[in-house]
Motif scaffolding. Structure first.
Motif, short mmCIF file in Angstrom:
data_model
loop_
_atom_site.label_atom_id
_atom_site.label_comp_id
_atom_site.label_asym_id
_atom_site.label_seq_id
_atom_site.Cartn_x
_atom_site.Cartn_y
_atom_site.Cartn_z
N VAL A 1 -13.43 -3.67 -64.81
CA VAL A 1 -12.24 -4.29 -64.25
C VAL A 1 -12.61 -4.96 -62.93
CG1 VAL A 1 -9.88 -3.93 -63.41
CG2 VAL A 1 -10.76 -2.54 -65.31
N GLY A 2 -12.19 -6.21 -62.75
CA GLY A 2 -12.48 -6.93 -61.52
C GLY A 2 -11.32 -7.79 -61.07
N VAL A 3 -11.14 -7.89 -59.78
CA VAL A 3 -10.16 -8.81 -59.21
C VAL A 3 -10.93 -9.83 -58.38
CG1 VAL A 3 -8.21 -7.23 -59.21
CG2 VAL A 3 -9.78 -7.22 -57.27
N GLN A 4 -10.49 -11.09 -58.46
CA GLN A 4 -11.23 -12.18 -57.84
C GLN A 4 -10.27 -13.16 -57.17
OE1 GLN A 4 -13.28 -14.81 -60.58
NE2 GLN A 4 -15.00 -15.06 -59.18
N TRP A 5 -10.67 -13.62 -56.01
CA TRP A 5 -9.95 -14.67 -55.29
C TRP A 5 -10.84 -15.91 -55.24
CZ3 TRP A 5 -11.68 -16.41 -50.31
CH2 TRP A 5 -10.89 -17.42 -49.75
N VAL A 6 -10.30 -17.06 -55.64
CA VAL A 6 -11.05 -18.31 -55.65
C VAL A 6 -10.24 -19.37 -54.92
CG1 VAL A 6 -12.17 -20.07 -57.06
CG2 VAL A 6 -12.08 -17.71 -57.88
N ARG A 7 -10.86 -20.02 -53.96
CA ARG A 7 -10.21 -21.09 -53.21
C ARG A 7 -10.97 -22.39 -53.43
NH1 ARG A 7 -7.08 -21.85 -48.45
NH2 ARG A 7 -7.67 -23.70 -47.25
N PHE B 1 -5.78 -16.06 -57.89
CA PHE B 1 -5.99 -14.62 -57.90
C PHE B 1 -6.13 -14.20 -59.36
CE2 PHE B 1 -3.75 -15.72 -54.08
CZ PHE B 1 -4.45 -15.03 -53.11
N ARG B 2 -7.31 -13.72 -59.71
CA ARG B 2 -7.66 -13.51 -61.12
C ARG B 2 -7.96 -12.05 -61.39
NH1 ARG B 2 -12.31 -17.29 -62.18
NH2 ARG B 2 -10.61 -18.79 -61.87
N LEU B 3 -7.49 -11.58 -62.53
CA LEU B 3 -7.81 -10.24 -63.01
C LEU B 3 -8.70 -10.38 -64.24
CD1 LEU B 3 -7.40 -7.14 -63.05
CD2 LEU B 3 -5.39 -7.54 -64.50
N ASN B 4 -9.91 -9.81 -64.16
CA ASN B 4 -10.86 -9.84 -65.26
C ASN B 4 -10.99 -8.45 -65.87
OD1 ASN B 4 -11.74 -12.64 -64.86
ND2 ASN B 4 -12.72 -11.87 -62.99
#
Length: 437
Positions: free
Chosen positions: A400-406, A418-421
């Motif tokens: 499980v991973g959470v990611q922020w991309v700008r 804001f992504r949930l993988n």
């Protein structure tokens, strides 16, 4: 044999799912070949895609095929992932939120021979998905409104088969052969509120069916009794992938609804061809006692030498060309730093077997927008690898991973995603020889 067949069926279904949807709603996907996928699997997404120096015995690492040689000799590994994201778009004082979700990848791997590992799967290469419009008043009276509508769908995907081999202790080499396929449609429609004005539509299409090859190598040096350092390198061959890109200009009479279409797809009978760049990657991974792993990756994609199909019209509008031209892409650089910490992988206590992961990355754009740099990308992630324990299996893992991309470019839209993988790695003990007493 039944399990192999079931795996093949699952992969086939997943391919169809990948074709049926896009994982982006970004206006930036209208440029180049679309938004580039990071192509990482579940365990490395928690480290923001860090992977070039990693060679896990219980995870598939597509980004460096040399890592397949480290796969467990008694296991068949099946890994699948999905994602969901919320994106905030900001331009000036305007804000908008959008949601999306998608299939991300499916991969499998196993040990074929001594020191030889094999992997196969399907994953995205680029994604295109956007729809927006802009309007302004035209004409002397100011009563006529001109509206430009922009939309696009599609993207490229790849099915791969890879082999990793360790010919010498500590040294491994590998190769991925991929079939890259997919299509896209991009449309720009110009219409007027005046019912007497014609509607002009430009439709850009391409359909890719081709191959690509990527190489990898890893060398691991023992530093101390508990520490080792791995150097990973990758090289992807750039090549033309066809696609036969076309431009259709459609003029529709506002009163009769009769459409007149002109098609452009190269000159002198020759077809245009899309292209992917040469890619070079270098990574280091420090492994301390198989509990703390620290790494850094650098990737260079030579987009600057790739040409792009471009529409050009003379000032008088009499001559229209659609041809391959240089100068619309720029080399893409990406730097990733991350870590994986597992307190005690063999402990009977669940929390001590959990993997805690984190990573940050910075990437430059690979295309220009009206002569200036496209959006730069800054991202960060946190992730967990949680063991799945039941009566017959304690080797599978939930990632499980959470990611922020700008993504941001001067004078253009700023995107914060804001992504949930979520990825599940099934580690089945297929190849053990059971003894009956």
């Amino acid at each position: 044999m039944k399990r192999y067949l079931a795996t093949a069926i699952v992969i086939a279904v997943s391919v169809q799912a990948a074709l049926a949807q896009s994982s982006t709603n970004s206006p930036y996907s209208q440029y180049g070949l679309g938004i580039l996928s990071d192509q990482s699997s579940g365990f490395s997404r928690g480290m923001n895609g860090l992977s070039l120096g990693f060679h896990e015995h219980n995870q598939v690492n597509y980004l460096n095929p040399a890592s397949y040689s480290s796969l467990d000799s008694l296991s068949f590994i099946f890994d699948a992932g999905v994602s969901g994201q919320v994106t905030n778009f900001k331009e000036g004082g305007n804000r908008l939120n959008a949601n999306s979700s998608s299939f991300e990848y499916v991969m499998a791997g196993f040990r074929a021979l001594r020191h030889v590992g094999v992997s196969f799967g399907v994953l995205p290469y680029t994604n295109i998905g956007y729809s927006y419009s802009s309007s302004q008043r035209v004409g002397g009276s100011g009563t006529t409104v001109a509206t430009n509508t922009y939309s696009g769908t599609g993207g490229l995907h790849q099915i791969y088969l890879g082999v990793g081999w360790e010919p010498l202790r500590g040294l491994a080499v590998g190769v991925n052969g991929s079939y890259i396929y997919g299509e896209y449609t991009r449309t720009v429609a110009n219409s007027y509120s005046d019912s007497y004005a014609n509607t002009l539509t430009k439709r850009y299409t391409a359909d890719v069916r081709n191959f690509k090859i990527d190489f990898g190598a890893q060398y691991t040096a023992r530093l101390t009794k508990k520490d080792e350092l791995t150097l990973g390198v990758t090289y992807g061959l750039g090549r033309k992938i066809g696609g036969d890109p076309k431009l259709e200009i459609i003029s529709t009479n506002a009163q009769t609804k009769v459409a007149d279409t002109a098609t452009f797809n190269g000159s002198n009978g020759g077809k245009l061809q899309l292209e992917i760049p040469r890619t070079l990657g270098v990574g280091l991974m420090l492994n301390h006692d198989n509990s703390l792993k620290l790494g850094v990756d650098y990737t260079l994609q030579k987009w600057g030498s790739v040409e792009m199909p471009v529409y050009q019209a003379s000032d008088a509008g009499q001559k229209v060309t659609y041809s391959m031209r240089p100068g619309y892409y720029s080399d893409r650089h990406k730097l990733t730093v991350g870590a994986d910490f597992c307190p005690q992988g063999q402990s009977r206590r669940l929390m001590r077997r959990v993997h805690y992961r984190a990573g940050v990355a910075y990437a430059t754009p690979y295309y220009y927008i009206n002569g200036q740099d496209g959006p730069k990308e800054l991202s960060a992630s946190l992730g967990f690898g949680i063991p799945i324990i039941n009566g017959y299996n304690n080797r599978s893992q939930l990632n499980v991973g959470v990611q922020w991309v700008r993504q941001s470019a001067r004078n253009y839209i700023t995107e914060n995603s804001f992504r949930l993988n979520i990825g599940i790695t099934f580690n089945e003990r297929w190849f053990a020889k059971w003894k009956v007493e």
